[in-house]
Design a protein around this motif. Structure first.
Motif, PDB file in Angstrom:
ATOM      1  N   ALA A  75       0.841  -1.214   0.083  1.00  0.00           N
ATOM      2  CA  ALA A  75       0.057   0.115   0.049  1.00  0.00           C
ATOM      3  C   ALA A  75       0.989   1.184   0.085  1.00  0.00           C
ATOM      4  O   ALA A  75       0.346   2.378  -0.466  1.00  0.00           O
ATOM      5  N   MET A  76       2.119   1.146   0.707  1.00  0.00           N
ATOM      6  CA  MET A  76       2.736   2.153   0.599  1.00  0.00           C
ATOM      7  C   MET A  76       3.567   2.633  -0.583  1.00  0.00           C
ATOM      8  O   MET A  76       3.858   3.701  -1.058  1.00  0.00           O
ATOM      9  N   TRP A  77       3.951   1.291  -1.246  1.00  0.00           N
ATOM     10  CA  TRP A  77       4.879   1.559  -2.594  1.00  0.00           C
ATOM     11  C   TRP A  77       4.288   1.416  -3.701  1.00  0.00           C
ATOM     12  O   TRP A  77       4.730   2.012  -4.975  1.00  0.00           O
ATOM     13  N   PHE A  78       2.701   1.234  -3.860  1.00  0.00           N
ATOM     14  CA  PHE A  78       2.321   1.069  -5.197  1.00  0.00           C
ATOM     15  C   PHE A  78       1.094   1.733  -5.175  1.00  0.00           C
ATOM     16  O   PHE A  78       0.170   1.793  -4.269  1.00  0.00           O
ATOM     17  N   PRO A  79       0.933   2.453  -6.476  1.00  0.00           N
ATOM     18  CA  PRO A  79      -0.464   3.363  -6.755  1.00  0.00           C
ATOM     19  C   PRO A  79      -1.693   1.922  -7.038  1.00  0.00           C
ATOM     20  O   PRO A  79      -1.354   0.875  -7.099  1.00  0.00           O
ATOM     21  N   THR A  80      -2.727   2.642  -6.733  1.00  0.00           N
ATOM     22  CA  THR A  80      -4.004   1.614  -6.856  1.00  0.00           C
ATOM     23  C   THR A  80      -4.173   0.857  -8.226  1.00  0.00           C
ATOM     24  O   THR A  80      -4.423  -0.576  -8.196  1.00  0.00           O
ATOM     25  N   HIS A  81      -3.950   1.142  -9.305  1.00  0.00           N
ATOM     26  CA  HIS A  81      -3.895   0.470 -10.372  1.00  0.00           C
ATOM     27  C   HIS A  81      -2.721  -0.424 -10.750  1.00  0.00           C
ATOM     28  O   HIS A  81      -2.646  -1.365 -11.622  1.00  0.00           O
ATOM     29  N   GLY A 105      -2.855   6.953  -5.837  1.00  0.00           N
ATOM     30  CA  GLY A 105      -3.317   6.326  -4.576  1.00  0.00           C
ATOM     31  C   GLY A 105      -2.834   5.728  -3.559  1.00  0.00           C
ATOM     32  O   GLY A 105      -3.129   5.115  -2.655  1.00  0.00           O
ATOM     33  N   GLY A 106      -1.161   5.582  -3.978  1.00  0.00           N
ATOM     34  CA  GLY A 106      -0.376   4.969  -3.143  1.00  0.00           C
ATOM     35  C   GLY A 106      -0.137   5.650  -1.796  1.00  0.00           C
ATOM     36  O   GLY A 106      -0.173   6.975  -1.848  1.00  0.00           O
ATOM     37  N   LEU A 107       0.358   5.012  -0.749  1.00  0.00           N
ATOM     38  CA  LEU A 107       0.295   5.745   0.704  1.00  0.00           C
ATOM     39  C   LEU A 107       1.652   5.891   1.119  1.00  0.00           C
ATOM     40  O   LEU A 107       2.250   5.801   2.234  1.00  0.00           O
ATOM     41  N   ALA A 108       2.577   6.318   0.116  1.00  0.00           N
ATOM     42  CA  ALA A 108       3.767   6.661   0.292  1.00  0.00           C
ATOM     43  C   ALA A 108       4.159   7.708   1.430  1.00  0.00           C
ATOM     44  O   ALA A 108       4.996   7.698   2.066  1.00  0.00           O
ATOM     45  N   ASN A 109       3.004   8.478   1.760  1.00  0.00           N
ATOM     46  CA  ASN A 109       3.279   9.587   2.764  1.00  0.00           C
ATOM     47  C   ASN A 109       2.961   8.917   4.166  1.00  0.00           C
ATOM     48  O   ASN A 109       3.351   9.728   5.163  1.00  0.00           O
ATOM     49  N   VAL A 110       2.576   7.850   4.007  1.00  0.00           N
ATOM     50  CA  VAL A 110       2.189   7.158   5.412  1.00  0.00           C
ATOM     51  C   VAL A 110       3.348   6.939   6.038  1.00  0.00           C
ATOM     52  O   VAL A 110       3.471   6.992   7.186  1.00  0.00           O
ATOM     53  N   GLY A 111       4.286   6.161   5.247  1.00  0.00           N
ATOM     54  CA  GLY A 111       5.488   5.728   5.701  1.00  0.00           C
ATOM     55  C   GLY A 111       5.239   4.784   6.792  1.00  0.00           C
ATOM     56  O   GLY A 111       4.393   3.944   6.775  1.00  0.00           O
ATOM     57  N   ASP A 112       6.218   4.720   7.717  1.00  0.00           N
ATOM     58  CA  ASP A 112       6.159   3.683   8.918  1.00  0.00           C
ATOM     59  C   ASP A 112       6.037   4.668  10.125  1.00  0.00           C
ATOM     60  O   ASP A 112       6.335   4.373  11.178  1.00  0.00           O
ATOM     61  N   ASN A 113       4.865   5.716  10.072  1.00  0.00           N
ATOM     62  CA  ASN A 113       4.625   6.578  11.185  1.00  0.00           C
ATOM     63  C   ASN A 113       3.817   5.470  12.202  1.00  0.00           C
ATOM     64  O   ASN A 113       3.046   4.730  11.833  1.00  0.00           O
ATOM     65  N   LYS A 114       3.897   6.188  13.427  1.00  0.00           N
ATOM     66  CA  LYS A 114       3.434   5.405  14.565  1.00  0.00           C
ATOM     67  C   LYS A 114       2.097   5.818  14.800  1.00  0.00           C
ATOM     68  O   LYS A 114       1.648   7.023  14.282  1.00  0.00           O
ATOM     69  N   SER A 115       1.063   4.670  14.785  1.00  0.00           N
ATOM     70  CA  SER A 115      -0.500   5.380  15.204  1.00  0.00           C
ATOM     71  C   SER A 115      -1.119   5.046  16.343  1.00  0.00           C
ATOM     72  O   SER A 115      -0.534   3.920  16.966  1.00  0.00           O
ATOM     73  N   GLU A 116      -1.864   5.816  16.749  1.00  0.00           N
ATOM     74  CA  GLU A 116      -2.627   5.585  17.961  1.00  0.00           C
ATOM     75  C   GLU A 116      -3.745   4.755  17.641  1.00  0.00           C
ATOM     76  O   GLU A 116      -4.824   4.994  16.937  1.00  0.00           O
ATOM     77  N   ILE A 117      -3.871   3.629  18.359  1.00  0.00           N
ATOM     78  CA  ILE A 117      -5.015   2.608  18.146  1.00  0.00           C
ATOM     79  C   ILE A 117      -6.267   2.768  19.212  1.00  0.00           C
ATOM     80  O   ILE A 117      -5.919   2.888  20.180  1.00  0.00           O
TER      81      ILE A 117
END
Length: 440
Positions: free
Chosen positions: A136-142, A218-230
């Protein structure tokens, strides 16, 4: 500026990342298949019955399934590179140690085997959620359908390549060396992983043109490996969503077929069809190759439909429904006796299963951006309950009926039920947005 000039200036590091995911996933499934290949020899050496062997097969599944949610949480908290790399090293180590079970006898041998398979399941738990997260981080949707098909098809490639090798190693050196060989290769691969894998923004080989291409598609390269609060409200939203529930059940059905091939299939060929272990190692590769081809074709068809203007729902669901329905053809093996016809039926069923194995692509398309790891963990948790249910159910069917006929009916029926889930329950495929959810 022409499209070709843009392509020439854009780097393609995402494909190198995909190759690494494919190789690691190949070893992921090779490790799982070691016990399957060695099962007949272990049964003879340790004098265990089919129910006990079914329980040993399921040990991996108990841990793998139970650790999906913690594994997904670890991915979101510590990042895919670290969690996946450590997991690769540990599961390879536990595979290697399974070769030492031969030094024990009786209950201690079976208990040790169960424990090591259980620990291997713990270590492998983050693998597929990490694959989905990285894709999801490295590839666009198509491009994501085919990319997901590549890493998902590694399971078939693993069986096609490693089953003959493991069969030869078993005959030449004994079943213990099957575990030694595969485990040591995985430990070496873990060292390579940490040198290759990075997030898009951290990888020195990626230029801005490739980053822009990924994100604009539509790829999520900007998300990266950021930590998320669940938050529990977010988790609740995922497990009560009708679309996702249908996807989850569909994956359970699909994995039932997978786990038949990963556990009882070699035993089926030996006991029901009278093949030798060496022949099984070669013959079992044929359905696996067909599954690999089916997996690649399913991903290609899905992305092609998307590029030709079909909706995301049609592009993803059509191959899944067709593939799972056709996988029910495995039941036909009950009505043929010629060995090559049996293998042809199995090859068709595994090809169809591969063609419809786009669940991870759907997860990449639908998971909330903030919870890619945990969402994949929930999906894999429910889907891999089949890794517990399938070997045990088939073991009991064999113990009661002394025949594989009922087992094949069970496996084929689950494929058809999975197709119905996507047809009736799933509905429109779209990304779940957490910002629309009321927080607890």
């Amino acid at each position: 500026m022409t499209t070709s000039s843009v392509d020439s200036k854009r780097t393609h590091i995402r494909y190198y990342i995909l190759v690494m995911l494919f190789i690691v996933t190949t070893f992921n499934y090779a490790d799982r298949a070691t016990l399957s290949m060695a099962a007949t020899a272990i049964k003879n050496d340790l004098a265990v019955d089919t129910i006990t062997m079914g329980v040993a097969f399921s040990a991996f599944g108990w841990a793998y399934t139970a650790m999906q949610l913690p594994g997904g949480w670890l991915l979101d908290k510590f990042g895919s590179r670290f969690v996946y790399g450590v997991g690769l090293f540990l599961w390879s180590l536990f595979t290697f140690l399974q070769g030492t079970v031969g030094f024990f006898t009786g209950l201690s041998a079976i208990s040790t085997l169960f424990l090591l398979r259980f620990l291997m399941g713990v270590a492998e738990a983050p693998a597929f959620p990490a694959n989905s997260r990285i894709t999801a981080m490295w590839f666009p949707t198509h491009e994501r359908g085919f990319a997901s098909a590549i890493f998902n098809s590694a399971q078939y490639f693993a069986l096609a390549v490693f089953n003959p090798i493991m069969g030869w190693v078993l005959v030449a050196f004994g079943w213990r060396h099957v575990f030694y060989f595969v485990g040591m290769a995985g430990i070496i691969l873990a060292m390579i992983w940490f040198k290759v894998i990075r997030t898009p923004h951290e990888h020195s080989g990626v230029n801005q043109a490739e980053l822009d291409y990924i994100q604009s598609g539509g790829g999520l390269a900007n998300v990266g490996d950021n930590k998320s609060e669940i938050k529990w409200s977010y988790v609740k939203a995922l497990i009560t969503n009708r679309m996702l529930l249908g996807v989850y059940f569909g994956q359970f059905c699909l994995n039932t077929i997978t786990w038949f091939f990963l556990t009882w299939f070699p035993t089926y060929l030996v006991q029901a069809k009278g093949m030798s272990i060496l022949k099984v190692g070669l013959v079992a590769a044929i359905p696996a190759i067909c599954g690999f081809i089916g997996g690649l074709l399913g991903g290609y068809v899905s992305d092609s439909l998307l590029r030709h203007g079909k909706s995301l729902s049609v592009a993803r669901k059509a191959p899944i429904i067709i593939g799972l329905t056709m996988s029910g053809s495995i039941i036909l093996a009950n009505y043929v006796t010629t060995q090559w016809v049996v293998i042809a039926v199995m090859a068709l069923a595994f090809f169809s299963k591969g063609f419809g194995a786009l669940g991870w692509s759907v997860v990449s398309d639908t998971s909330p951006k903030e919870m890619l790891g945990l969402s994949g963990g929930i999906f894999n948790f429910i889907g891999n309950m089949a890794s517990i249910v399938t070997p045990i159910v088939i073991g009991y069917i064999l113990n009661v009926t002394h025949s594989f006929n009922g087992a094949l009916i069970f496996v084929g029926a689950m494929g058809i039920l999975g197709a119905l889930s996507y047809l009736v329950v799933v509905g429109e495929i779209k990304r779940v947005e957490l910002r629309n959810i009321k927080e607890d």
